[in-house]
Design a protein around this motif. Sequence first.
Motif, PDB file in Angstrom:
ATOM      1  N   GLY A 373      15.835   8.276   4.541  1.00 55.99           N
ATOM      2  CA  GLY A 373      14.399   8.478   4.667  1.00 55.99           C
ATOM      3  C   GLY A 373      13.636   7.586   3.713  1.00 55.99           C
ATOM      4  O   GLY A 373      14.187   6.639   3.134  1.00 55.99           O
ATOM      5  N   GLN A 374      12.369   7.880   3.523  1.00 54.17           N
ATOM      6  CA  GLN A 374      11.554   7.113   2.587  1.00 54.17           C
ATOM      7  C   GLN A 374      10.487   8.013   1.988  1.00 54.17           C
ATOM      8  O   GLN A 374      10.137   9.059   2.543  1.00 54.17           O
ATOM      9  CB  GLN A 374      10.906   5.903   3.267  1.00 54.17           C
ATOM     10  CG  GLN A 374       9.935   6.226   4.378  1.00 54.17           C
ATOM     11  CD  GLN A 374       9.443   4.973   5.080  1.00 54.17           C
ATOM     12  OE1 GLN A 374      10.230   4.074   5.384  1.00 54.17           O
ATOM     13  NE2 GLN A 374       8.145   4.904   5.336  1.00 54.17           N
ATOM     14  N   ALA A 375       9.989   7.613   0.835  1.00 55.17           N
ATOM     15  CA  ALA A 375       8.972   8.379   0.131  1.00 55.17           C
ATOM     16  C   ALA A 375       8.012   7.431  -0.550  1.00 55.17           C
ATOM     17  O   ALA A 375       8.346   6.267  -0.817  1.00 55.17           O
ATOM     18  CB  ALA A 375       9.620   9.313  -0.889  1.00 55.17           C
ATOM     19  N   ARG A 376       6.805   7.932  -0.808  1.00 54.30           N
ATOM     20  CA  ARG A 376       5.850   7.180  -1.622  1.00 54.30           C
ATOM     21  C   ARG A 376       5.918   7.709  -3.044  1.00 54.30           C
ATOM     22  O   ARG A 376       5.815   8.918  -3.276  1.00 54.30           O
ATOM     23  CB  ARG A 376       4.432   7.314  -1.081  1.00 54.30           C
ATOM     24  CG  ARG A 376       3.385   6.632  -1.973  1.00 54.30           C
ATOM     25  CD  ARG A 376       2.089   6.414  -1.248  1.00 54.30           C
ATOM     26  NE  ARG A 376       2.248   5.423  -0.189  1.00 54.30           N
ATOM     27  CZ  ARG A 376       2.188   4.112  -0.375  1.00 54.30           C
ATOM     28  NH1 ARG A 376       1.992   3.608  -1.591  1.00 54.30           N
ATOM     29  NH2 ARG A 376       2.326   3.276   0.631  1.00 54.30           N
ATOM     30  N   LEU A 377       6.114   6.787  -3.987  1.00 58.03           N
ATOM     31  CA  LEU A 377       6.192   7.138  -5.400  1.00 58.03           C
ATOM     32  C   LEU A 377       5.081   6.459  -6.165  1.00 58.03           C
ATOM     33  O   LEU A 377       4.688   5.321  -5.843  1.00 58.03           O
ATOM     34  CB  LEU A 377       7.545   6.721  -6.004  1.00 58.03           C
ATOM     35  CG  LEU A 377       8.710   7.702  -5.846  1.00 58.03           C
ATOM     36  CD1 LEU A 377       9.214   7.727  -4.408  1.00 58.03           C
ATOM     37  CD2 LEU A 377       9.845   7.355  -6.798  1.00 58.03           C
ATOM     38  N   GLN A 378       4.588   7.147  -7.163  1.00 60.02           N
ATOM     39  CA  GLN A 378       3.642   6.572  -8.115  1.00 60.02           C
ATOM     40  C   GLN A 378       4.183   6.797  -9.518  1.00 60.02           C
ATOM     41  O   GLN A 378       4.585   7.912  -9.856  1.00 60.02           O
ATOM     42  CB  GLN A 378       2.255   7.194  -7.964  1.00 60.02           C
ATOM     43  CG  GLN A 378       1.579   6.864  -6.644  1.00 60.02           C
ATOM     44  CD  GLN A 378       0.170   7.397  -6.553  1.00 60.02           C
ATOM     45  OE1 GLN A 378      -0.200   8.311  -7.278  1.00 60.02           O
ATOM     46  NE2 GLN A 378      -0.625   6.823  -5.658  1.00 60.02           N
ATOM     47  N   VAL A 379       4.202   5.719 -10.320  1.00 57.11           N
ATOM     48  CA  VAL A 379       4.701   5.773 -11.690  1.00 57.11           C
ATOM     49  C   VAL A 379       3.618   5.233 -12.607  1.00 57.11           C
ATOM     50  O   VAL A 379       3.029   4.171 -12.329  1.00 57.11           O
ATOM     51  CB  VAL A 379       6.001   4.960 -11.856  1.00 57.11           C
ATOM     52  CG1 VAL A 379       6.545   5.109 -13.278  1.00 57.11           C
ATOM     53  CG2 VAL A 379       7.053   5.393 -10.841  1.00 57.11           C
ATOM     54  N   VAL A 380       3.337   5.946 -13.709  1.00 53.72           N
ATOM     55  CA  VAL A 380       2.237   5.599 -14.616  1.00 53.72           C
ATOM     56  C   VAL A 380       2.781   5.482 -16.034  1.00 53.72           C
ATOM     57  O   VAL A 380       3.566   6.336 -16.483  1.00 53.72           O
ATOM     58  CB  VAL A 380       1.126   6.670 -14.554  1.00 53.72           C
ATOM     59  CG1 VAL A 380      -0.013   6.331 -15.523  1.00 53.72           C
ATOM     60  CG2 VAL A 380       0.598   6.796 -13.131  1.00 53.72           C
ATOM     61  N   ASP A 381       2.364   4.420 -16.752  1.00 58.84           N
ATOM     62  CA  ASP A 381       2.849   4.215 -18.119  1.00 58.84           C
ATOM     63  C   ASP A 381       1.937   4.895 -19.137  1.00 58.84           C
ATOM     64  O   ASP A 381       0.995   5.613 -18.779  1.00 58.84           O
ATOM     65  CB  ASP A 381       3.011   2.726 -18.414  1.00 58.84           C
ATOM     66  CG  ASP A 381       1.678   1.974 -18.444  1.00 58.84           C
ATOM     67  OD1 ASP A 381       0.615   2.631 -18.396  1.00 58.84           O
ATOM     68  OD2 ASP A 381       1.707   0.733 -18.513  1.00 58.84           O
ATOM     69  N   HIS A 382       2.180   4.649 -20.432  1.00 64.41           N
ATOM     70  CA  HIS A 382       1.439   5.342 -21.487  1.00 64.41           C
ATOM     71  C   HIS A 382       0.010   4.836 -21.639  1.00 64.41           C
ATOM     72  O   HIS A 382      -0.802   5.469 -22.318  1.00 64.41           O
ATOM     73  CB  HIS A 382       2.180   5.209 -22.824  1.00 64.41           C
ATOM     74  CG  HIS A 382       2.286   3.809 -23.334  1.00 64.41           C
ATOM     75  ND1 HIS A 382       3.014   2.826 -22.687  1.00 64.41           N
ATOM     76  CD2 HIS A 382       1.743   3.215 -24.431  1.00 64.41           C
ATOM     77  CE1 HIS A 382       2.933   1.701 -23.373  1.00 64.41           C
ATOM     78  NE2 HIS A 382       2.176   1.901 -24.422  1.00 64.41           N
ATOM     79  N   PHE A 383      -0.314   3.693 -21.015  1.00 70.17           N
ATOM     80  CA  PHE A 383      -1.694   3.213 -21.005  1.00 70.17           C
ATOM     81  C   PHE A 383      -2.487   3.801 -19.838  1.00 70.17           C
ATOM     82  O   PHE A 383      -3.668   3.495 -19.688  1.00 70.17           O
ATOM     83  CB  PHE A 383      -1.728   1.678 -20.899  1.00 70.17           C
ATOM     84  CG  PHE A 383      -1.263   0.985 -22.143  1.00 70.17           C
ATOM     85  CD1 PHE A 383      -1.947   1.130 -23.344  1.00 70.17           C
ATOM     86  CD2 PHE A 383      -0.145   0.172 -22.120  1.00 70.17           C
ATOM     87  CE1 PHE A 383      -1.522   0.486 -24.487  1.00 70.17           C
ATOM     88  CE2 PHE A 383       0.293  -0.481 -23.261  1.00 70.17           C
ATOM     89  CZ  PHE A 383      -0.394  -0.323 -24.446  1.00 70.17           C
ATOM     90  N   GLY A 384      -1.828   4.613 -18.998  1.00 67.07           N
ATOM     91  CA  GLY A 384      -2.491   5.130 -17.813  1.00 67.07           C
ATOM     92  C   GLY A 384      -2.539   4.125 -16.682  1.00 67.07           C
ATOM     93  O   GLY A 384      -3.272   4.316 -15.709  1.00 67.07           O
ATOM     94  N   GLN A 385      -1.727   3.059 -16.789  1.00 69.33           N
ATOM     95  CA  GLN A 385      -1.696   2.042 -15.766  1.00 69.33           C
ATOM     96  C   GLN A 385      -0.626   2.375 -14.728  1.00 69.33           C
ATOM     97  O   GLN A 385       0.483   2.787 -15.086  1.00 69.33           O
ATOM     98  CB  GLN A 385      -1.390   0.665 -16.378  1.00 69.33           C
ATOM     99  CG  GLN A 385      -2.386   0.235 -17.436  1.00 69.33           C
ATOM    100  CD  GLN A 385      -3.772   0.043 -16.857  1.00 69.33           C
ATOM    101  OE1 GLN A 385      -3.941  -0.560 -15.803  1.00 69.33           O
ATOM    102  NE2 GLN A 385      -4.780   0.560 -17.557  1.00 69.33           N
TER     103      GLN A 385
END
Length: 482
Positions: A373-385
């Motif tokens: 299957g597939q998924a949408r991922l979002q990853v955020v760093d410590h700067f909020g980027q």
Amino acid sequence: MARPSLISLSLCLLVLFHTTLARQQREQVGECNLNNLNALQPDNRIESEAGLIESWDPFHEQFECAGVAIDRKTIEPNGLLLPQYSNAPQLVYVLQGNGLTGTLFSGCPETFQESQGSQQGQGSRRFQDQHQKVHRFRQGDIIALPAGVAHWCYNDGNERAIFVTLYDLSNSANQLDLNPRSFYLAGNPEDHFNPQQSQRHPGTPRGRESERGTSPRRMRPHVQKGTCNNVFCGMDTRFLAEAFNVDEQVAMRLQSQDDRRGPIVRVKESLQIVRPPSIREEEQRQRGGRRYNTENGIEESFCSMRIRENLDDPSRADVFSPEAGRLSSLNSHNLPILRALRLSAERGVLYNEALMVPHWNQNAHSIIYAIRGQARLQVVDHFGQTVFNGELREGQVLTVPQNFAVAKRAEGERFEWVAFKTNDNAMFSPLAGRTSAIRAMPVEVLANAFRVSPEEARRIKFGTQETTLTSPRSKSGRRFDA
């Protein structure tokens, strides 16, 4: 006047020492200056007589950050992965198929012994084989392999056996360098992490390495392929003949100089080895009035420790929602050998566009492999980027560094993944839900932190009642009641 100068010099030397030491420590574990993450496909492919090995470039900055390497092995029916050991601990997840594997712990007894044949006449006694424990694996198994422990694998099933393997190169058990190394005990295999066509001389700039001033410890090694590539190749045949008490012709066979089969070879006939019966065979034995007991009372000792656990069984899920999916974790509490390896794993399934709530891994990097299957991922760093905002599809790998916030939502009816984590008791902290950091805060703190009304703060705090997995269906028609 000399004493202040001496003190100043001592302070300068002390600062220089600590600065150098800190720099060396950062270089040793790898720097994680990641502004952009990517879902990655394998970079290299090595075909063999009875299978293939695909690998991801271990020098990609995502893997360097986590200090790991990844490969995927496919073994055809009746195929044998040649005996080998690695400089790093390994976690192996069985994507498909079943078969046999053996781990060879030095100094442990050969507890699997062939029973004596009938003796009806002189010379009728057959040769008895004996060897260390053989394990049967199946789809969904996690197999733990310590650094430096030799192992082999055989596919005795009717379909291909496929594995994805994580190598923890930054583990303290690896005293060499951060290059993945496989030491073969037989055959003439090509290094699948550093195939000959991709080698370069040390010191050649490579992307961001030159910008970051990477230590030579992090550079891709220059390998000069010889006539053979197993550990016996560089030894004199006379030494081998004496060590094994065989003639030199047989000793030369150990070096496999003319072997072109690759690291996965085909067994001419089915592999006949001493092993316990399967569950079905065991039931048949018990029905016949005989018992077969494999317990010896010290199952968790060094020589007989468990190295395998199945994560595909839905009944062992730690988190389960009929609408959203399930999550199973494997750590040193339920598989003690992981305490020595300092690794753990997570197996997840999301249904019907369900969401795994935003969270962060407190004490580990997470290397996610998409099973189907597939998924949408979002990853955020410590700067909020946002360092990743995209799809993770079947067969791709994504590294989520420690403490980076991540959320994933299934696209379609089903998404499945396995995540390898670089701590034997990896913990994650959710940002939403009943066990989240937000839920643990007073309403007044939330109201002032987010500049919202107390009523809106209560909605933020109590709006999600699930702990980890949630689905749009479970939220439809829900009424908030503080």
